[in-house]
Design an enzyme around this catalytic site. Structure first.
Site, PDB file in Angstrom:
ATOM      1  N   LYS A 131     -51.191  74.837 -49.898  1.00  0.00           N
ATOM      2  CA  LYS A 131     -50.689  73.546 -50.613  1.00  0.00           C
ATOM      3  C   LYS A 131     -51.934  73.073 -51.325  1.00  0.00           C
ATOM      4  O   LYS A 131     -52.806  73.393 -51.277  1.00  0.00           O
ATOM      5  CB  LYS A 131     -50.352  72.370 -49.575  1.00  0.00           C
ATOM      6  CG  LYS A 131     -49.822  71.119 -50.026  1.00  0.00           C
ATOM      7  CD  LYS A 131     -48.238  71.469 -49.767  1.00  0.00           C
ATOM      8  CE  LYS A 131     -47.466  70.314 -50.440  1.00  0.00           C
ATOM      9  NZ  LYS A 131     -45.890  70.525 -49.751  1.00  0.00           N
ATOM     10  N   GLY A 170     -43.132  73.002 -56.652  1.00  0.00           N
ATOM     11  CA  GLY A 170     -43.270  71.803 -56.674  1.00  0.00           C
ATOM     12  C   GLY A 170     -43.480  70.971 -55.361  1.00  0.00           C
ATOM     13  O   GLY A 170     -43.206  71.633 -54.347  1.00  0.00           O
ATOM     14  N   ASP A 171     -43.716  69.644 -55.440  1.00  0.00           N
ATOM     15  CA  ASP A 171     -43.839  68.703 -54.481  1.00  0.00           C
ATOM     16  C   ASP A 171     -43.620  67.277 -55.009  1.00  0.00           C
ATOM     17  O   ASP A 171     -43.106  67.185 -56.092  1.00  0.00           O
ATOM     18  CB  ASP A 171     -44.944  68.751 -53.427  1.00  0.00           C
ATOM     19  CG  ASP A 171     -44.898  68.183 -51.939  1.00  0.00           C
ATOM     20  OD1 ASP A 171     -44.175  68.651 -51.106  1.00  0.00           O
ATOM     21  OD2 ASP A 171     -45.310  67.105 -52.003  1.00  0.00           O
ATOM     22  N   ASN A 246     -36.348  64.791 -55.540  1.00  0.00           N
ATOM     23  CA  ASN A 246     -35.667  65.988 -55.508  1.00  0.00           C
ATOM     24  C   ASN A 246     -35.057  66.119 -54.251  1.00  0.00           C
ATOM     25  O   ASN A 246     -33.712  66.432 -54.065  1.00  0.00           O
ATOM     26  CB  ASN A 246     -36.459  67.305 -55.945  1.00  0.00           C
ATOM     27  CG  ASN A 246     -35.863  68.383 -55.448  1.00  0.00           C
ATOM     28  OD1 ASN A 246     -36.096  69.107 -54.431  1.00  0.00           O
ATOM     29  ND2 ASN A 246     -35.193  68.995 -56.480  1.00  0.00           N
TER      30      ASN A 246
HETATM   31  P1  NDP Z   1     -40.235  63.579 -55.711  1.00  0.00           P
HETATM   32  O1  NDP Z   1     -41.634  63.108 -56.249  1.00  0.00           O
HETATM   33  O2  NDP Z   1     -39.062  64.128 -56.304  1.00  0.00           O
HETATM   34  O3  NDP Z   1     -39.645  62.099 -55.012  1.00  0.00           O
HETATM   35  C1  NDP Z   1     -40.201  61.345 -54.076  1.00  0.00           C
HETATM   36  C2  NDP Z   1     -39.442  60.044 -53.615  1.00  0.00           C
HETATM   37  O4  NDP Z   1     -40.112  59.397 -52.601  1.00  0.00           O
HETATM   38  C3  NDP Z   1     -39.248  59.130 -54.846  1.00  0.00           C
HETATM   39  O5  NDP Z   1     -38.122  58.640 -54.734  1.00  0.00           O
HETATM   40  C4  NDP Z   1     -40.576  58.338 -54.468  1.00  0.00           C
HETATM   41  O6  NDP Z   1     -40.512  57.116 -55.137  1.00  0.00           O
HETATM   42  C5  NDP Z   1     -40.666  58.068 -53.074  1.00  0.00           C
HETATM   43  N1  NDP Z   1     -41.604  57.479 -52.394  1.00  0.00           N
HETATM   44  C6  NDP Z   1     -41.522  56.276 -51.735  1.00  0.00           C
HETATM   45  N2  NDP Z   1     -42.689  55.979 -51.338  1.00  0.00           N
HETATM   46  C7  NDP Z   1     -43.580  57.033 -51.922  1.00  0.00           C
HETATM   47  C8  NDP Z   1     -44.970  57.162 -51.484  1.00  0.00           C
HETATM   48  N3  NDP Z   1     -45.725  56.311 -50.824  1.00  0.00           N
HETATM   49  N4  NDP Z   1     -45.383  58.251 -52.202  1.00  0.00           N
HETATM   50  C9  NDP Z   1     -44.786  59.273 -52.616  1.00  0.00           C
HETATM   51  N5  NDP Z   1     -43.159  59.173 -52.820  1.00  0.00           N
HETATM   52  C10 NDP Z   1     -42.653  58.065 -52.525  1.00  0.00           C
HETATM   53  O7  NDP Z   1     -40.602  64.293 -54.390  1.00  0.00           O
HETATM   54  P2  NDP Z   1     -39.723  65.287 -53.543  1.00  0.00           P
HETATM   55  O8  NDP Z   1     -38.376  64.921 -53.208  1.00  0.00           O
HETATM   56  O9  NDP Z   1     -39.917  66.769 -53.812  1.00  0.00           O
HETATM   57  O10 NDP Z   1     -40.550  65.304 -51.947  1.00  0.00           O
HETATM   58  C11 NDP Z   1     -40.167  64.194 -51.166  1.00  0.00           C
HETATM   59  C12 NDP Z   1     -40.615  64.707 -49.482  1.00  0.00           C
HETATM   60  O11 NDP Z   1     -40.155  65.957 -49.545  1.00  0.00           O
HETATM   61  C13 NDP Z   1     -42.274  64.919 -49.581  1.00  0.00           C
HETATM   62  O12 NDP Z   1     -42.811  64.464 -48.129  1.00  0.00           O
HETATM   63  C14 NDP Z   1     -42.375  66.408 -49.878  1.00  0.00           C
HETATM   64  O13 NDP Z   1     -43.639  66.822 -49.186  1.00  0.00           O
HETATM   65  C15 NDP Z   1     -41.266  67.013 -49.050  1.00  0.00           C
HETATM   66  N6  NDP Z   1     -40.657  68.245 -49.330  1.00  0.00           N
HETATM   67  C16 NDP Z   1     -40.382  68.260 -50.691  1.00  0.00           C
HETATM   68  C17 NDP Z   1     -39.903  69.795 -50.863  1.00  0.00           C
HETATM   69  C18 NDP Z   1     -39.341  70.255 -52.121  1.00  0.00           C
HETATM   70  O14 NDP Z   1     -38.890  71.268 -52.519  1.00  0.00           O
HETATM   71  N7  NDP Z   1     -39.569  69.316 -53.054  1.00  0.00           N
HETATM   72  C19 NDP Z   1     -39.631  70.749 -49.783  1.00  0.00           C
HETATM   73  C20 NDP Z   1     -39.800  70.389 -48.464  1.00  0.00           C
HETATM   74  C21 NDP Z   1     -40.589  69.045 -48.139  1.00  0.00           C
HETATM   75  P3  NDP Z   1     -41.203  56.656 -56.296  1.00  0.00           P
HETATM   76  O15 NDP Z   1     -40.328  57.138 -57.614  1.00  0.00           O
HETATM   77  O16 NDP Z   1     -41.233  55.135 -56.444  1.00  0.00           O
HETATM   78  O17 NDP Z   1     -42.590  56.882 -56.195  1.00  0.00           O
HETATM   79  O1  2IT Z   2     -43.254  71.103 -48.778  1.00  0.00           O
HETATM   80  C1  2IT Z   2     -42.717  72.211 -49.006  1.00  0.00           C
HETATM   81  O2  2IT Z   2     -42.018  72.984 -48.413  1.00  0.00           O
HETATM   82  C2  2IT Z   2     -42.463  72.344 -50.569  1.00  0.00           C
HETATM   83  N1  2IT Z   2     -42.890  71.119 -51.326  1.00  0.00           N
HETATM   84  C3  2IT Z   2     -41.861  73.434 -51.351  1.00  0.00           C
HETATM   85  C4  2IT Z   2     -42.851  74.675 -51.199  1.00  0.00           C
HETATM   86  C5  2IT Z   2     -42.451  76.022 -51.858  1.00  0.00           C
HETATM   87  O3  2IT Z   2     -43.369  76.667 -52.055  1.00  0.00           O
HETATM   88  O4  2IT Z   2     -41.419  75.791 -52.393  1.00  0.00           O
END
Ligand code: NDP
Ligand code: 2IT
Length: 454
Positions: A131, A170-171, A246
């Protein structure tokens, strides 16, 4: 926290706490995993001890931390801190996302990379755990500033990654736009088209169809399987989702396709409640196109309500629903919130985010018969589809949406089945978190043992 009876494990945690001071999230993730591995550790204690297997498992193979200087639109020099944690490469190249958020620090990077080892093992695909990210805050930055930051970040990161070495994606705060800028800079520095070095790329230059949807869709495939095992269907169930990024958006899309009614979503400022069901096209326009705030939903949809967060506790969880999908960030659901959810009659919680529930909340939910889909299993669809993107890059091919989505679905069903198998073998009731940890650990420990003391 469940009492850890095995001395090897409890000593290990004490040692980890003293070695990793000021890393509460990392210690939290260690405790969550190690406490559930007790039945397996007991079976192999002397072998693991003699190989220092757990001591090696909890120590990252490598951590890189670096300065990221860049110049903002006003001509001022900014400095951020970048990280890449390469935690465990025994199953494949390190793989895991990049997070850009002001809260990023070494503890958060290490907890995410540690969780990623187990998640990636569950996918059944050849990917190790890593990560990275930065304390850079993308909010309010112009496209030019985002590009300049990404280019500076990649100037250092490129020394440590490669399609057979370490493959970021991404994350939070890193989506298609950022991956594009990062890939462009990597390609420029290396003077080679090494497409598999990053995943989540645009469809025009080596990305995979269904990667954008994969985490959210995968979460719902897992949820469907878990509910099915308890003879519960999704049709007509009410759902609330924290976050509107996302993962949240595509969890919402699939939940709606499966016949559930999503009545609430949020961002870090507050949440919206729409008793008629969320209009996802409105959310997509606000979040994916305008990069706006969720409150703007009210400008378009009459009758919806907005609740602003006033304290640290997200208000989304005050909305009553059958299914709760935390898809924002870690430790969103603490013990008080867990009690509120149980009082409101929640049936299932699906962790779209990484570690969105505190350990106490997880324990309370399971004890109160709430079906909990653990993040490292339930949100593995994103990284699994990243691995499918790497496969397409390697064979220089491009699969249809349907082909990728079918593979994703099969992977998620298989992940659920692995959790169920361990739950049955060790009599764990509905503790799918323990099932997930054990299934992943068996694979990782075998790979580590086979490769000797490294
Ligand atoms: P994004 O940046 O696309 O979205 C994050 C969302 O969470 C936003 O709506 C954000 O609001 C909100 N949020 C609320 N509180 C918090 C905070 N304290 N810190 C950060 N964000 C906050 O991220 P993702 O959708 O990609 O990721 C969301 C979660 O899913 C994370 O925990 C990530 O690690 C996990 N994840 C993501 C994967 C992926 O493929 N993208 C895969 C597996 C897990 P605001 O815009 O107001 O900050
Ligand atoms: O937390 C996760 O699994 C991710 N943000 C996706 C990682 C990836 O390599 O696609």
């Amino acid at each position: 926290m469940t009492l850890i009876a095995t001395k090897y494990l409890s000593d290990l945690i004490v040692q980890a706490e003293s070695k990793n001071k000021n890393e509460p999230e990392f210690i939290q993730a260690l405790k969550e995993v190690l406490s559930t591995l007790e039945p397996v550790i007991k079976e192999h204690e002397s072998e693991y001890k003699s190989l220092a297997l757990l001591e090696r498992l909890i120590e990252p193979e490598r951590i890189v931390s670096f300065r990221v200087p860049w110049v903002d639109d006003k001509g001022q020099v900014q400095v951020n801190r970048g990280f890449r944690v390469q935690f465990n490469g025994s199953i494949g190249p390190y793989k895991g996302g990049l997070r850009f958020h002001p809260s990023v620090n070494q503890s958060i990077m290490k907890f995410l990379a540690f969780e990623q080892i187990f998640k990636n093992a569950l996918t059944g695909l050849p990917i190790g755990g890593g990560k990275g990210g930065s304390d850079f805050n993308p909010k309010g930055k112009s496209d030019m500033e985002i590009m300049k930051f990404c280019q500076s970040f990649m100037n250092e990161l490129q020394k440590h990654i490669g399609q057979d070495v370490d493959v970021p994606a991404g994350d939070i705060g890193v989506g298609g736009r950022e991956i594009g800028y990062l890939f462009g800079q990597f390609r420029r520095i290396r003077n080679a088209y090494e497409a598999g070095v990053l995943t989540g790329k645009g469809l025009e230059y080596g990305g995979s169809l269904a990667r954008k949807e994969a985490t959210g869709y995968g979460l719902m495939y897992f949820m469907r399987e878990m509910l099915k095992a308890s003879n519960i269907g999704l049709e007509g169930k009410t759902v609330i989702i924290s976050g509107s990024g996302n993962v949240a958006i595509y969890a919402c899309e699939k939940a709606q396709m499966m016949g559930a009614k999503v009545v609430g979503m949020s961002d870090s400022s507050g949440c919206i409640y729409d008793s008629d069901g969320i209009k996802l096209d409105v959310i997509k326009e606000i979040k994916e196109v305008r990069r706006g705030r969720i409150k703007e939903y009210l400008d378009v949809v009459q009758g919806a309500k907005y609740f602003e967060n006033t304290s640290g506790t997200p208000r989304i969880y005050e909305i009553k629903a059958d299914i709760v999908l935390p898809c924002a960030t870690q430790n969103d659901i603490n013990i008080e919130t867990a009690k509120l959810l149980v009082n409101n009659g929640v049936i299932a919680v699906g962790e779209g985010a990484n570690m969105p529930c505190t350990n106490e909340a997880v324990e309370y939910l399971i004890q109160n018969n709430v079906l909990l889909a653990p993040g490292k299993a339930a949100n593995a669809g994103g990284v699994a589809t990243s691995a499918l993107e790497m496969s397409q890059n390697s064979i220089r091919d491009f699969w249809t949406f349907d082909v990728v989505d079918k593979k994703l679905e099969a992977i998620m069903v298989n992940i659920f089945n692995q959790c169920q198998r361990e739950v049955n073998e060790y009599n764990l009731g509905i503790n799918y978190l323990a099932g997930a940890n054990i299934a992943a650990f068996k694979k990782i420990s075998n790979a580590m043992i086979a490769q000797g003391i490294i």
